[in-house]
Design a protein around this motif. Structure first.
Motif, PDB file in Angstrom:
ATOM      1  N   UNK A  43       0.808  -1.223   0.000  1.00 16.56           N
ATOM      2  CA  UNK A  43       0.000   0.000   0.000  1.00 16.56           C
ATOM      3  C   UNK A  43       0.839   1.270   0.000  1.00 16.56           C
ATOM      4  N   UNK A  44       2.111   1.156  -0.368  1.00 13.40           N
ATOM      5  CA  UNK A  44       2.949   2.359  -0.363  1.00 13.40           C
ATOM      6  C   UNK A  44       3.834   2.421  -1.613  1.00 13.40           C
ATOM      7  N   UNK A  45       4.385   3.596  -1.810  1.00  9.41           N
ATOM      8  CA  UNK A  45       5.230   3.877  -2.963  1.00  9.41           C
ATOM      9  C   UNK A  45       6.701   3.761  -2.577  1.00  9.41           C
ATOM     10  N   UNK A  46       7.500   3.238  -3.485  1.00 12.43           N
ATOM     11  CA  UNK A  46       8.967   3.190  -3.337  1.00 12.43           C
ATOM     12  C   UNK A  46       9.572   3.863  -4.554  1.00 12.43           C
ATOM     13  N   UNK A  47      10.509   4.774  -4.331  1.00 12.95           N
ATOM     14  CA  UNK A  47      11.246   5.401  -5.424  1.00 12.95           C
ATOM     15  C   UNK A  47      12.703   5.006  -5.301  1.00 12.95           C
ATOM     16  N   UNK A  48      13.317   4.626  -6.397  1.00 12.96           N
ATOM     17  CA  UNK A  48      14.726   4.233  -6.399  1.00 12.96           C
ATOM     18  C   UNK A  48      15.476   5.028  -7.460  1.00 12.96           C
ATOM     19  N   UNK A  49      16.599   5.601  -7.049  1.00 15.75           N
ATOM     20  CA  UNK A  49      17.495   6.325  -7.956  1.00 15.75           C
ATOM     21  C   UNK A  49      18.833   5.598  -7.908  1.00 15.75           C
ATOM     22  N   UNK A  50      19.267   5.021  -9.025  1.00 18.37           N
ATOM     23  CA  UNK A  50      20.491   4.223  -9.057  1.00 18.37           C
ATOM     24  C   UNK A  50      21.587   4.917  -9.852  1.00 18.37           C
ATOM     25  N   UNK A  51      22.801   4.801  -9.339  1.00 16.69           N
ATOM     26  CA  UNK A  51      23.973   5.448  -9.929  1.00 16.69           C
ATOM     27  C   UNK A  51      25.059   4.407 -10.148  1.00 16.69           C
ATOM     28  N   UNK A  52      25.783   4.558 -11.257  1.00  9.51           N
ATOM     29  CA  UNK A  52      26.850   3.626 -11.609  1.00  9.51           C
ATOM     30  C   UNK A  52      28.153   4.399 -11.772  1.00  9.51           C
ATOM     31  N   UNK A  53      29.232   3.740 -11.384  1.00  4.06           N
ATOM     32  CA  UNK A  53      30.576   4.291 -11.585  1.00  4.06           C
ATOM     33  C   UNK A  53      31.217   3.407 -12.640  1.00  4.06           C
ATOM     34  N   UNK A  54      31.527   3.976 -13.792  1.00  2.00           N
ATOM     35  CA  UNK A  54      31.911   3.186 -14.959  1.00  2.00           C
ATOM     36  C   UNK A  54      33.289   2.535 -14.884  1.00  2.00           C
ATOM     37  N   UNK A  55      34.187   3.021 -14.056  1.00  2.00           N
ATOM     38  CA  UNK A  55      35.511   2.401 -13.968  1.00  2.00           C
ATOM     39  C   UNK A  55      35.527   1.203 -13.023  1.00  2.00           C
ATOM     40  N   UNK A  56      34.814   1.318 -11.919  1.00  2.00           N
ATOM     41  CA  UNK A  56      34.814   0.225 -10.942  1.00  2.00           C
ATOM     42  C   UNK A  56      33.574  -0.664 -11.071  1.00  2.00           C
ATOM     43  N   UNK A  57      32.600  -0.211 -11.822  1.00  2.00           N
ATOM     44  CA  UNK A  57      31.317  -0.895 -11.963  1.00  2.00           C
ATOM     45  C   UNK A  57      30.524  -0.927 -10.661  1.00  2.00           C
ATOM     46  N   UNK A  58      30.868  -0.048  -9.741  1.00  2.00           N
ATOM     47  CA  UNK A  58      30.117   0.047  -8.491  1.00  2.00           C
ATOM     48  C   UNK A  58      28.720   0.587  -8.792  1.00  2.00           C
ATOM     49  N   UNK A  59      27.727   0.051  -8.123  1.00  2.00           N
ATOM     50  CA  UNK A  59      26.332   0.449  -8.309  1.00  2.00           C
ATOM     51  C   UNK A  59      25.782   0.880  -6.964  1.00  2.00           C
ATOM     52  N   UNK A  60      25.117   2.031  -6.932  1.00  2.00           N
ATOM     53  CA  UNK A  60      24.643   2.619  -5.689  1.00  2.00           C
ATOM     54  C   UNK A  60      23.215   3.090  -5.893  1.00  2.00           C
ATOM     55  N   UNK A  61      22.303   2.679  -5.026  1.00  5.16           N
ATOM     56  CA  UNK A  61      20.893   3.060  -5.153  1.00  5.16           C
ATOM     57  C   UNK A  61      20.418   3.778  -3.901  1.00  5.16           C
ATOM     58  N   UNK A  62      19.733   4.898  -4.117  1.00  3.42           N
ATOM     59  CA  UNK A  62      19.048   5.608  -3.037  1.00  3.42           C
ATOM     60  C   UNK A  62      17.574   5.224  -3.120  1.00  3.42           C
ATOM     61  N   UNK A  63      17.007   4.809  -2.000  1.00  2.00           N
ATOM     62  CA  UNK A  63      15.597   4.425  -1.968  1.00  2.00           C
ATOM     63  C   UNK A  63      14.849   5.380  -1.049  1.00  2.00           C
ATOM     64  N   UNK A  64      13.704   5.848  -1.529  1.00  2.72           N
ATOM     65  CA  UNK A  64      12.836   6.741  -0.763  1.00  2.72           C
ATOM     66  C   UNK A  64      11.485   6.058  -0.596  1.00  2.72           C
ATOM     67  N   UNK A  65      10.969   6.075   0.612  1.00  4.59           N
ATOM     68  CA  UNK A  65       9.639   5.549   0.910  1.00  4.59           C
ATOM     69  C   UNK A  65       8.775   6.734   1.372  1.00  4.59           C
ATOM     70  N   UNK A  66       8.273   7.524   0.425  1.00  7.78           N
ATOM     71  CA  UNK A  66       7.566   8.745   0.809  1.00  7.78           C
ATOM     72  C   UNK A  66       6.209   8.454   1.443  1.00  7.78           C
ATOM     73  N   UNK A  67       5.837   9.301   2.386  1.00 13.06           N
ATOM     74  CA  UNK A  67       4.486   9.251   2.926  1.00 13.06           C
ATOM     75  C   UNK A  67       3.540   9.727   1.828  1.00 13.06           C
ATOM     76  N   UNK A  68       2.275   9.367   1.930  1.00 10.79           N
ATOM     77  CA  UNK A  68       1.302   9.779   0.917  1.00 10.79           C
ATOM     78  C   UNK A  68       1.294  11.298   0.773  1.00 10.79           C
ATOM     79  N   UNK A  69       1.498  11.771  -0.461  1.00 11.53           N
ATOM     80  CA  UNK A  69       1.488  13.197  -0.747  1.00 11.53           C
ATOM     81  C   UNK A  69       2.778  13.940  -0.420  1.00 11.53           C
TER      82      UNK A  69
END
Length: 125
Positions: A43-69
């Motif tokens: 019953x809730x929303x999840x937002x994910x913003x993912x970032x990649x570093x092209x030399x090391x192939x490291x992957x990093x994601x920020x996740x937000x679980x916003x309240x309604x509105x």
């Protein structure tokens, strides 16, 4: 032969108001926006913003679980590539993303249903 690197994929849950600062820091470290998406989980929303570093192939994601509105500040002035991701999150999932640099005003898709993937409201709301 190219060496295959397989670093850890990192997921960090953050508050919506932390997003611009966290994105600026990742970009300053040489990361690029790889993807951004929304999902309705129960019953809730999840937002994910993912970032990649092209030399090391490291992957990093920020996740937000916003309240309604809850307002989520756009990152499009920091990272213009987020324009279509954020318009899609708002139009299809109902994410309250504010100040998108190129705001398509919920006209990105030709759909009949408004916010078809948004979390369902509970009875009485």
């Amino acid at each position: 032969m190219t060496e295959v690197k397989c670093p850890e994929n990192i997921l960090e849950e953050i508050r919506a108001d932390q997003l611009p600062e966290k994105v600026m820091a990742k970009m300053a470290e040489g990361y690029r926006l790889s993807q951004a998406c929304a999902a309705t989980i129960e019953d809730h929303l999840e937002l994910s913003y993912s970032f990649a570093e092209d030399n090391s192939f490291q992957y990093y994601t920020f996740r937000i679980l916003p309240a309604e509105g809850e307002e989520i500040p756009s990152i499009t002035r920091i990272c213009p590539a987020a324009i279509f991701y954020e318009n899609e999150m708002r139009e299809l999932f109902g994410a309250n993303i504010t100040l998108i640099a190129l705001d398509l005003q919920d006209k990105m898709y030709r759909i009949e249903e408004v916010q078809p993937f948004a979390p369902e409201k509970k009875e009485g709301e």
